[in-house]
Design an enzyme around this catalytic site. Structure first.
Site, PDB file in Angstrom:
ATOM      1  N   ASP A 319      27.024   8.547  17.271  1.00  0.00           N
ATOM      2  CA  ASP A 319      27.214   9.497  18.353  1.00  0.00           C
ATOM      3  C   ASP A 319      28.619  10.053  18.186  1.00  0.00           C
ATOM      4  O   ASP A 319      29.534   9.381  17.717  1.00  0.00           O
ATOM      5  CB  ASP A 319      27.043   8.817  19.710  1.00  0.00           C
ATOM      6  N   CYS A 320      28.793  11.301  18.589  1.00  0.00           N
ATOM      7  CA  CYS A 320      30.041  12.009  18.301  1.00  0.00           C
ATOM      8  C   CYS A 320      31.116  11.639  19.330  1.00  0.00           C
ATOM      9  O   CYS A 320      30.947  11.967  20.487  1.00  0.00           O
ATOM     10  CB  CYS A 320      29.802  13.518  18.336  1.00  0.00           C
TER      11      CYS A 320
END
Length: 807
Positions: A319-320
């Site tokens: 996930d960023c």
């Protein structure tokens, strides 16, 4: 891969060739090289434009298996080039003919332009179909609908890709279980039940990815690493992620303390189904830590479980910007960027997504080179990550094209069929919560008062929810209702609705539209209570009191809302939950309220009274009651107390149904194999002597035993309608700490008035009757379990005696 320069180059040629789709190589395609556009990497003309001879690059030899081709490609790259392709904005390597690629795409409920430009609208693609939010689709309990939506979304993506408006990798669906009613991202998920969430994942992913029906038997599709896929779908966020921002707790620093039993039974199960049964080509790991270890740096979670045990045929992405979060926010082990990069890649992370909106580079690209040069990471580990990535791109046709998909274009986006599917999805997901004395459907109302906040009545923004793209069009509640009745609009945006005593008496019916929006529940924002905000309760009661006839209350929300006041008020005759119904939501709302469509949706999560959340903090991860802290259980599986307002699966209809079956019971003999052993169970205090073989582990058993039955569902009312047949199993009464019941199967069936349909079910004993013991073994218990169909309003049940025969 997308850039403003590429967009300018494409726009002129697209306008000329989008309709006919007869453009030759160099004038159409998503891959830009030296000012020309191509439809695939391995195009001889493309290589020639770079001064290269394609025949000299074995990764373009279509006769070779994808893993061999990926190995050749990676082997040609320098270490510096490799590292520059480990982030979501991969730079490519022109020296060897590899173009840039942007991995980040979102397609939660339609094609979205969220992200760094890999998907964009404009030119010949001004928008895409915006379907209902996932929580709405889940409420339909209809796998056929889920597959139809996933198929439509993937078709629009592929069409946009051909036009240079999209990439091929999309980080959807979100399959985290809604453990706590305050979680802000409930709109994105299929609800609180792991099995329901898992079945949604399988249906959506298969529809996004599958080009051919895969039977696993013969042909090229038999090799999962060679099976072509339409669009890559990614199940996220793995794992135990469901706290975003609740008071002092936030997703970047939260350490989820999870028992192994809960991990297997609830948090991992949808992901296992997504990978094993859906054959997802991607899994995204989450920001949070689990028992002290970041999810994106946990080798047991990523490599041992997802890749090895579940056999992922794809890649794992962060996930960023989860790797940076380890250093900046969690300050895990005091690691710096180099150490965090090495730890994450060694654990099995293949691709690092960066926070482009903060101007930050992903950590793999920023620190990967130093991680190898400082001896903290092997170059072979970088190679393995890149191979995983390039095999997926090869399966997508990025290198060779997929001829049967290349005719898709602008005419396949925002089609009438897709818009009608969006409307039908919204209709199927509507839930009739209350309907006293048949207040609904409205019968030939000449005039209605439409009351509420303008954001809900003219919900052109609210209905689309989060992770939306640009819709084809928006039909608001006011638009939809105005087409079937004369509607007067009465705004309550200043905390009151003026003087309702006058206008409510001049109309045939009063419809109040109320609820929440993305400022209350969304990513990065958990709820503090379960009440209606903005003084809505007071003015709803005021309107109800002034109305000469019971009003209708329409709720727009994802999570449950404590509307006890409305449930207990006889002046509020009907309540309908509309969720966030997407671009065609207004049409669906009107169809349900005025009887063109008979609602058949069911709540995919429990609605609680507000008092419930005062008894348990959101950060307690346990699903079962915690006795020493007096915490209640969570979800319908472990809670059925007085603070439950509406149970999981609740939903009414404008007609009535009945059940009948010839099955009165079943006995299943389970033979324990020579190499199997019996497992112990935890029994309730006071239980008499346990059987000689209390349980058998599912992992070591052949699992061929089944229980089959057929149910007759009859429509005994006055309207045609759809009905959700939900099948649960109840473990033996003497087993301690087992679920109250657990969903194991469901079907949605249409039954005309006066008609009946036969609904068959076959339950695999290992899947349907298994429970997770406190030792974290998944076991089938000996004794009498129960098959329960339906709920308190309409149900059918029979006992199933499971006899375990020890070797």
């Amino acid at each position: 891969m997308a850039s403003s320069r590429r967009h300018r180059v494409l726009s002129a040629s697209l306008l000329l060739c989008a309709a006919a789709f007869t453009c030759v190589s160099g004038s159409l395609g998503p891959i830009t090289t030296n000012g020309q556009n191509y439809s695939k990497v391995c195009d001889p003309a493309r290589f020639a434009s770079m001064g290269l001879e394609m025949r000299g690059f074995r990764y373009c030899d279509a006769s070779l298996p994808y893993p061999d081709r990926a190995r050749d490609l990676v082997g040609r790259l320098t270490l510096e080039e490799k590292v520059r392709n480990l982030g979501d904005r991969a730079e490519g390597a022109a020296r060897v003919g590899l173009p840039p690629y942007r991995w980040w795409g979102e397609a939660l409920h339609g094609v979205s332009d969220t992200g760094p430009g890999g998907t964009w609208f404009g030119d010949v693609v001004p928008g895409a179909t915006s379907f209902p939010l996932v929580i709405n689709s889940a409420a339909a309990f209809n796998e056929t609908l889920w597959r139809a939506i996933g198929g439509a979304v993937s078709t629009e993506i592929r069409a946009m890709y051909n036009l240079g408006h999209a990439e091929l990798t999309y980080w959807s669906p979100n399959i985290n279980v809604v453990r706590d009613p305050r979680w802000g991202r409930a709109s994105e998920t299929p609800g609180e039940d792991p099995f329901l969430v898992g079945r949604y994942a399988v249906s959506f992913v298969r529809a996004m990815q599958d080009i051919h029906v895969y039977d696993g038997a013969t042909g090229a599709d038999a090799d999962p690493f060679s099976r072509p896929i339409k669009v890559s779908s990614c199940c996220k966020h793995y794992a135990a992620y469901d706290v975003d921002a609740w008071f002092t707790a936030d997703r970047y620093t939260f350490d989820a303390k999870v028992e192994e039993r809960d991990m297997i039974e609830t948090f991992e199960r949808p992901f296992e189904m997504c990978v094993r049964d859906g054959d997802a080509s991607c899994v995204m790991c989450s920001y949070n830590r689990i028992n002290g270890v970041p999810a994106c740096a946990d080798a047991r979670l990523l490599t041992e479980t997802v890749r090895d045990a579940w056999q992922l045929h794809g890649y794992i992405v962060s996930d960023c910007d989860s790797v940076r979060v380890m250093v900046r926010d969690a300050k895990w082990l005091g690691y710096n960027g180099v150490e965090a990069t090495a730890a994450a890649m060694k654990a099995g992370l293949d691709l690092d997504c960066g926070m482009f909106w903060e101007g930050a580079q992903d950590f793999f690209t920023a620190f990967g080179l130093d991680a190898v040069r400082q001896g903290k990471l092997r170059e072979s580990e970088v190679d393995n990550a890149l191979k995983n990535l390039y095999v997926v791109l090869m399966r997508l046709g990025f290198f060779d094209g997929i001829p049967e998909l290349e005719s898709l274009g602008a005419s396949n986006v925002c089609t009438e069929e897709h818009k009608e599917l969006a409307a039908d999805g919204a209709r199927q997901g509507m839930v009739l919560i209350k309907n006293e004395q048949g207040r609904l459907p409205l019968k030939a109302a000449n005039s209605v008062a439409l009351v509420g906040l303008l954001q809900h009545i003219n919900a052109s923004d609210v209905m689309l929810g989060d992770y939306r793209g640009k819709p084809c069009r928006v039909v608001t509640p006011y638009d939809g209702i105005s087409k079937v009745a004369k509607a007067s609009l009465h705004a309550c945006d200043k905390g009151a609705c003026g003087a309702p005593g006058g206008w409510v008496k001049t109309v045939d019916a009063t419809i109040v539209v109320a609820g929440l929006n993305m400022s209350v529940e969304k990513e990065g924002n958990d709820r503090e209570d379960l009440l209606l905000p903005w003084n809505q309760t007071n003015w709803i009661n005021a309107v109800a009191d002034a109305s000469p006839s019971p009003i209708i209350l329409m709720i727009i929300s994802a999570g449950g809302v404590d509307i006890s006041f409305a449930q207990n008020n006889s002046k509020i005759g009907a309540i309908v939950w509309a969720g966030y119904p997407g671009e065609e939501g207004g049409t669906a709302i009107a169809d349900v309220l005025f009887g063109k469509y008979n609602p058949g949706g069911r709540l995919p999560l429990t609605w609680y009274k507000n008092e419930y959340i005062g008894k348990i903090p959101m950060t307690s991860m346990a699903l079962r009651p915690v006795a020493d802290k007096e915490y209640p259980g969570r979800t319908y599986k472990f809670y059925g107390g007085p603070e439950m307002l509406y149970p999981f699966g609740h939903g009414l209809s404008y007609t009535n149904f009945s059940y009948a079956s010839a099955t009165t019971g079943a006995t299943v003999a389970v033979k324990i194999g020579d190499w199997e052993s019996c497992k112990q169970l935890t029994y309730k205090p006071g239980t008499s002597a346990s059987p000689a073989c209390p349980a058998v582990s599912v992992a070591g058993h052949g699992c061929q035993e089944e229980v089959s039955f057929e149910l007759t569902v009859a429509n005994v009312g006055s309207r045609d309608g759809s009905h959700v047949v939900a099948v649960y199993t109840v473990p033996p009464a003497e087993v301690d700490d087992a679920p109250r019941k657990q969903l194991v199967a469901f079907q949605r069936v249409f039954v005309p008035t006066g008609g009946a349909v036969q609904v068959p079910f076959t339950l695999n004993v290992c899947k349907a009757f298994a429970i997770v013991e406190e030792t974290a073994y998944t076991v089938v218990p000996s004794g009498v379990s129960t098959v329960l169909v339906g709920d308190d309003a309409l149900s059918f049940s029979f006992p199933v005696k499971i006899e375990l025969a020890a070797p």
